[in-house]
Motif scaffolding. Structure first.
Motif, PDB file in Angstrom:
ATOM      1  N   PRO A 154      43.301  39.682  35.720  1.00 19.45           N
ATOM      2  CA  PRO A 154      44.115  40.822  35.311  1.00 19.45           C
ATOM      3  C   PRO A 154      43.988  41.049  33.797  1.00 19.45           C
ATOM      4  O   PRO A 154      43.997  40.096  33.025  1.00 19.45           O
ATOM      5  N   ALA A 155      43.843  42.323  33.431  1.00 16.28           N
ATOM      6  CA  ALA A 155      43.569  42.641  32.033  1.00 16.28           C
ATOM      7  C   ALA A 155      44.681  42.181  31.099  1.00 16.28           C
ATOM      8  O   ALA A 155      44.466  41.973  29.907  1.00 16.28           O
ATOM      9  N   ILE A 172      35.136  46.041  33.157  1.00 16.73           N
ATOM     10  CA  ILE A 172      36.513  46.443  33.412  1.00 16.73           C
ATOM     11  C   ILE A 172      36.603  47.213  34.731  1.00 16.73           C
ATOM     12  O   ILE A 172      35.849  48.150  34.965  1.00 16.73           O
ATOM     13  N   PHE A 173      37.494  46.778  35.561  1.00 15.70           N
ATOM     14  CA  PHE A 173      37.658  47.374  36.885  1.00 15.70           C
ATOM     15  C   PHE A 173      39.108  47.782  37.080  1.00 15.70           C
ATOM     16  O   PHE A 173      39.998  47.229  36.448  1.00 15.70           O
ATOM     17  N   SER A 174      39.303  48.728  37.984  1.00 11.95           N
ATOM     18  CA  SER A 174      40.693  49.032  38.287  1.00 11.95           C
ATOM     19  C   SER A 174      40.905  49.004  39.790  1.00 11.95           C
ATOM     20  O   SER A 174      40.008  49.289  40.566  1.00 11.95           O
ATOM     21  N   LEU A 181      44.467  46.893  35.975  1.00  8.42           N
ATOM     22  CA  LEU A 181      43.129  46.726  35.418  1.00  8.42           C
ATOM     23  C   LEU A 181      42.715  45.264  35.509  1.00  8.42           C
ATOM     24  O   LEU A 181      43.525  44.367  35.344  1.00  8.42           O
ATOM     25  N   PHE A 182      41.451  45.057  35.777  1.00 11.64           N
ATOM     26  CA  PHE A 182      40.930  43.702  35.856  1.00 11.64           C
ATOM     27  C   PHE A 182      39.693  43.564  34.981  1.00 11.64           C
ATOM     28  O   PHE A 182      38.968  44.524  34.764  1.00 11.64           O
ATOM     29  N   VAL A 183      39.480  42.360  34.522  1.00 11.91           N
ATOM     30  CA  VAL A 183      38.244  42.071  33.806  1.00 11.91           C
ATOM     31  C   VAL A 183      37.462  41.075  34.638  1.00 11.91           C
ATOM     32  O   VAL A 183      37.995  40.045  35.058  1.00 11.91           O
TER      33      VAL A 183
ATOM     34  N   THR B 123      38.781  46.107  44.448  1.00 19.06           N
ATOM     35  CA  THR B 123      38.773  46.897  43.227  1.00 19.06           C
ATOM     36  C   THR B 123      37.520  47.761  43.164  1.00 19.06           C
ATOM     37  O   THR B 123      36.481  47.438  43.706  1.00 19.06           O
ATOM     38  N   THR B 124      37.674  48.882  42.515  1.00 15.94           N
ATOM     39  CA  THR B 124      36.496  49.711  42.323  1.00 15.94           C
ATOM     40  C   THR B 124      36.272  49.826  40.818  1.00 15.94           C
ATOM     41  O   THR B 124      37.221  49.803  40.046  1.00 15.94           O
TER      42      THR B 124
END
Lengths: 796, 129
Positions: A154-155, A172-174, A181-183, B123-124
């Motif tokens: 998680p970002a 970076i993904f969402s 947001l994720f890294v 996730t995308t």
């Protein structure tokens, strides 16, 4: 790195110690020193690996996946330490650590008792090597680095100043569902960070943290005690195995009894601590929910309790010509109790329970699943194989040729009944594996009659003498207790125990209580050492009574408490007086409780958890001598919203509300209003709805609207007089063709003043729940006294 | 001595008989076909997907939570849960309700929401950042 080395050394030396001890036992005397050396190396390396993990946790080394996944910088020290066993890898290491520490005592115990050391420690080390194998670097290991496999972090846990680095866009993904947001952390990212001169520990600034459900005192005590219990279950197992290896079945009973009692004491305590956690903090409403995870640790406990009862018979009946009664039963039960510990682990770690359990604190792992099956299969095959191999020697048991009225028969009856309870619980708990699931009634219905028998045998067995008791003698001894129990049960039945099964259960528990208490008081001065069994049995009887009172005669009421308006709930005056935030970001809701001029204050807690993305609730308990008043928060409503129901309907769809079907036919814009809207004048918007009353089977066509003029909105609801239903249009979204309508029923309108702040609570009165905890403590004390006695006997 | 084994045998057989009878009686099966759920009226764990278009009704006053679920064959079923909206309801990929179908709706005593695994596969990639 260091951690991996320690685990590998520990694993290798455990395996090596097992082989060396075994060969030493087989006659290779020179190997004993190597066996001992590697045994101690195993202990040292296991402890060092644990120290390493603890060090990484305490120093927030988030580049380690395990540390990252279960801890964060905000945890207080106690909880931070407890993240050691919060996940699968760490809990296996913790288990191995318990084995290592118990191993120190086991070594000094066995090395002073004949040829026990090589046989017992060979088995014990083998068990330890299996445990360590599961966390070796090749498998699921607590020292794995976060980027060893691509990892979505998680970002919020990443230092934001690095987000605008050019290469970061690729990582970076969402998540569309939650907008989080994720890294993605993988090897290439780490390489790029390194070349940019950024250390991974600067990049990851915090861990994901510990599940808030686990944020409490009990997290620091329940799992460790349970794991000590799990680990100690392998000790009697090792003794049983070593008896089969040596083909000598007399000594192991005496020698393993103190360990069996220790294991049962600790595991039992661990289970009940979990029960208290569930009751007092998690708000499950009770201490026992027959949840598969609870059950799975109860089963080995019951089996080991059954085992030491028949072990006592074997010990008593063994003589020169015979190895004693139940020799085979005891081997099977002790081996089984350990395999059931593995089975418990298998159920909870493999994820096989899926939806069946409320527990889900450990990530399922396919590998652990497979390994645990191999682990179990190995010991089932080894144990079963050895028993079959030794069968002809094991046939020389002395038959229980005793009178029906003998302690032997009573103990056997007790153990069989316990076995039946274990079987019932095992079957129900294992049902999810077959894609089925049993209702709670299954456990209650099946175990109730068995518990009644246990209560009776609990009392009777200690009145009966070994070998034979005369009926007259028994009647003489039982007279007082029997009369007292009948009287007490009759009195209690006036107080509300009406069902026949409950009367029987109450009677059998009280009977057990009186019999044991009487003997206990008689011998407490003269023969304190032997008091253990009576104490434990008194404890069980008290626990049973607590179970009867608190589960069968509890009262629950769901109620909404409006702010500052007292409500009558279960005979108490309860008032919600407001809430306040706590320093750790939760909310305490204050409920004033009043009865007969006395006042108490309950502070149930609710908070939103980002971790679980949901509302967490903690109950509050006001303990009285005879009952607990148990307040579970359900929801809080600040009261600013309007009454009625809000529903969202898409064009052409319909939704149901009470007895109505509401269909959204079309938007209702007049051309004039469209024109006005364009030119910025006041306008009105509406929706054409069809409301069908299902009882009358009649359709009403309505068109609620709202007007906006000079920036002021006016609602123009429509009322269906015949139904007393008012429908207003709250909002409409032209882009996704949806309207939000509010439906208000007349009686709601007039009856309730909903514009008030309120909390919904579930209030319960749990009579005598304290007896459950008191009983548990007494049982533990009883086990302890017995353990000390058997430890002394094991020296002779 | 034989009689003792006979008595023991009888007790074991009777016990096992009761055990399996009770086991089958209290058994709740997972059910994925709502047509079946709605016709047989048995207690079961119905597993399906929340019908988002029909939203849900949260009746805090009466502590009712009403929504619709749909199975793989697009059979829809109204669910009335006597409780409050479970956590994560909106983002759940799957809903498992325990109870039985009666009076035109599924009377649920328990609602379990299965959530997408937060970190894997769901996730995308964000293209605009």
């Amino acid at each position: 790195m260091l951690g991996n080395i320690f685990i590998t050394i520990a694993f290798a030396s455990a395996l090596f110690a097992s082989i060396m001890y075994f060969l030493n036992y087989k006659g290779n005397e020179g190997l004993l020193k190597y066996a001992r050396m590697s045994y101690h190396l195993m202990i040292t390396a296991t402890i060092l690996a644990s120290v390493t993990l603890l060090y990484l946790i305490l120093n927030h080394n988030f580049q380690y996946k395990y540390v990252y996944s279960y801890s964060d910088k905000n945890l207080p020290i106690g909880l931070l330490i407890s993240t050691f066993y919060a996940g699968q890898e760490g809990s296996f290491l913790f288990w191995a650590l318990c084995m290592a520490i118990l191993g120190i005592f086991l070594h000094s115990y066995t090395s002073t008792r004949g040829d026990l050391e090589p046989r017992v420690l060979a088995v014990y080390s083998l068990v330890q090597s299996f445990l360590l194998l599961m966390i070796t670097p090749a498998l699921k290991n607590p020292f794995a680095l976060i980027y060893s496999e691509p990892f979505m972090a998680p970002a919020t846990t990443i230092a934001s100043q690095y987000f605008n680095l050019p290469f970061m866009a690729n990582y970076i993904f969402s998540d569309p569902a939650t907008n989080q947001l994720f890294v993605k952390i993988d090897k290439t990212l780490v390489a790029q960070l390194t070349s940019a001169g950024i250390g991974l520990n600067e990049f990851i600034i915090n861990g994901k943290g510990l599940n808030p459900l686990l944020h409490n005192f009990w997290m620091q005590i329940h799992p460790p005690v349970l794991f000590v219990g799990f680990a100690s279950m392998s000790i009697p197992f090792s003794f049983a195995f070593s008896a089969l290896i040596k083909n000598d079945y007399r000594e192991w009973i005496k020698q393993s009894l103190p360990w069996t009692l220790f294991g049962a004491m600790v595991l039992g305590l661990g289970i009940m601590l979990g029960g208290y956690w569930a009751y007092g903090v998690l708000g499950w409403g009770g201490y026992w929910a027959w949840d598969p995870v609870e059950n799975s640790s109860l089963i080995p406990w019951i089996v080991s309790v059954a085992a030491f009862h028949t072990m006592l018979v074997q010990k008593r009946t063994a003589n020169e010509n015979s190895i004693g009664a139940f020799a085979r039963t005891n081997l099977v039960l002790i081996i089984l109790s350990f395999i059931l510990v593995l089975y418990s682990t298998f159920l909870t770690r493999s994820g096989i329970l899926g939806d069946a359990s409320v527990h889900s604190f450990v990530d399922p792992g396919y590998l652990a699943y497979l390994l645990l099956i191999i682990f179990m299969a190995t010991f089932i095959i080894l144990g079963g194989g050895l028993i079959i191999y030794r069968w002809k020697y094991l046939k020389k048991v002395s038959p229980i040729n005793q009178n029906f009225l003998s302690r032997e028969v009573a103990l056997f009856t007790g153990s069989s009944t316990l076995g039946a309870v274990a079987l019932v619980t095992f079957l129900g708990t294992s049902a999810p594996i077959l894609g089925k699931s049993v209702q709670i009634e299954f456990y209650n219905q099946m175990n109730l009659p068995l518990a009644i028998i246990i209560g009776l045998v609990n009392g009777l067995s200690l009145l009966l003498k070994w070998k034979e008791s005369g009926l007259d003698e028994l009647l003489k001894k039982v007279k007082f207790s029997l009369a007292a129990s009948v009287v007490s049960t009759v009195i209690l039945s006036f107080f509300g125990i009406k069902e026949i099964s409950m009367i029987l259960f109450t009677f059998s528990s009280i009977f057990a209580l009186f019999v044991n208490a009487e003997i206990m008081l008689k011998i407490i001065k003269s023969n304190f050492e032997k008091i253990g069994a009576y104490v434990a049995h008194v404890g069980l009887a008290i626990l049973f009574l607590g179970v009867i009172a608190s589960s069968k005669y509890d009262k629950t009421q769901d109620v909404n408490l409006y702010k500052d308006e007292p409500s009558e709930v279960l005979g108490y005056k309860m008032t919600f007086t407001g809430y306040q935030p706590t320093p750790d970001g939760k909310y305490e809701f204050e409920v004033q409780i009043e009865k007969d001029g006395k006042k108490w204050k309950a502070l149930p807690v609710m908070y939103y958890s980002d971790y679980n993305q949901g509302i967490m609730r903690n109950p509050d308990i006001i303990p009285f001598l005879t009952k607990d008043v148990y307040i579970t928060p359900v929801s809080y409503d600040e009261g600013v919203h309007q009454h009625g129901q809000t529903v969202q309907i898409k064009k052409g769809d319909m939704t149901e509300y009470e007895n109505y079907e509401v269909k959204f036919v079309d938007f209702d814009f007049s051309e004039e209003s469209m024109k006005n809207m364009m030119s910025g004048l006041g306008f009105s918007m509406g929706a054409i709805l069809e409301v069908k009353d299902k009882n009358l089977n009649k359709i009403y066509k309505i068109s609620p609207k709202f007007e906006i003029k000079d920036g002021i909105r006016t609602d123009k609801p429509e009322k269906i007089e015949e139904l007393g239903l008012t429908v207003s249009l709250s909002d409409l979204q032209a882009d996704n063709q949806t309207v939000i309508v509010k439906l208000i029923h007349e009686d709601e309108n007039s009856l309730t003043d909903v514009n008030k702040e309120f909390i919904s609570i579930s209030a319960s009165i749990k009579p005598f729940v304290g007896l459950v905890w008191l009983g548990t403590i007494i049982i533990v004390v009883g086990f302890f006294i017995s353990m000390v006695r058997r430890l002394k006997e094991s020296r002779s | 001595m034989k009689t003792r084994y006979y008595i023991g045998g009888v007790i074991i057989v009777v016990f096992l008989g009761i055990l399996f009878y009770n086991f089958t009686k209290t058994n709740i099966e997972y059910e994925y076909d709502f047509q079946k759920v709605m016709t047989n009226g048995k207690v079961c764990k119905a597993s399906g997907v929340w019908v988002k278009e029909k939203s849900f009704i949260e009746d805090v006053q009466n502590r009712k939570f009403i929504f619709y679920i749909r199975d793989a064959n697009k059979n829809e079923m109204k669910v009335v849960y006597h409780g409050i909206k479970p956590n994560n309801f909106e983002i759940a990929t799957n809903v498992v309700v325990t109870g039985k179908y009666e009076n035109g709706y599924f009377n649920a005593t328990d609602v379990l929401t299965k959530c997408p695994s937060k970190y894997e596969g769901q996730t995308t990639q964000k293209t605009d950042s």
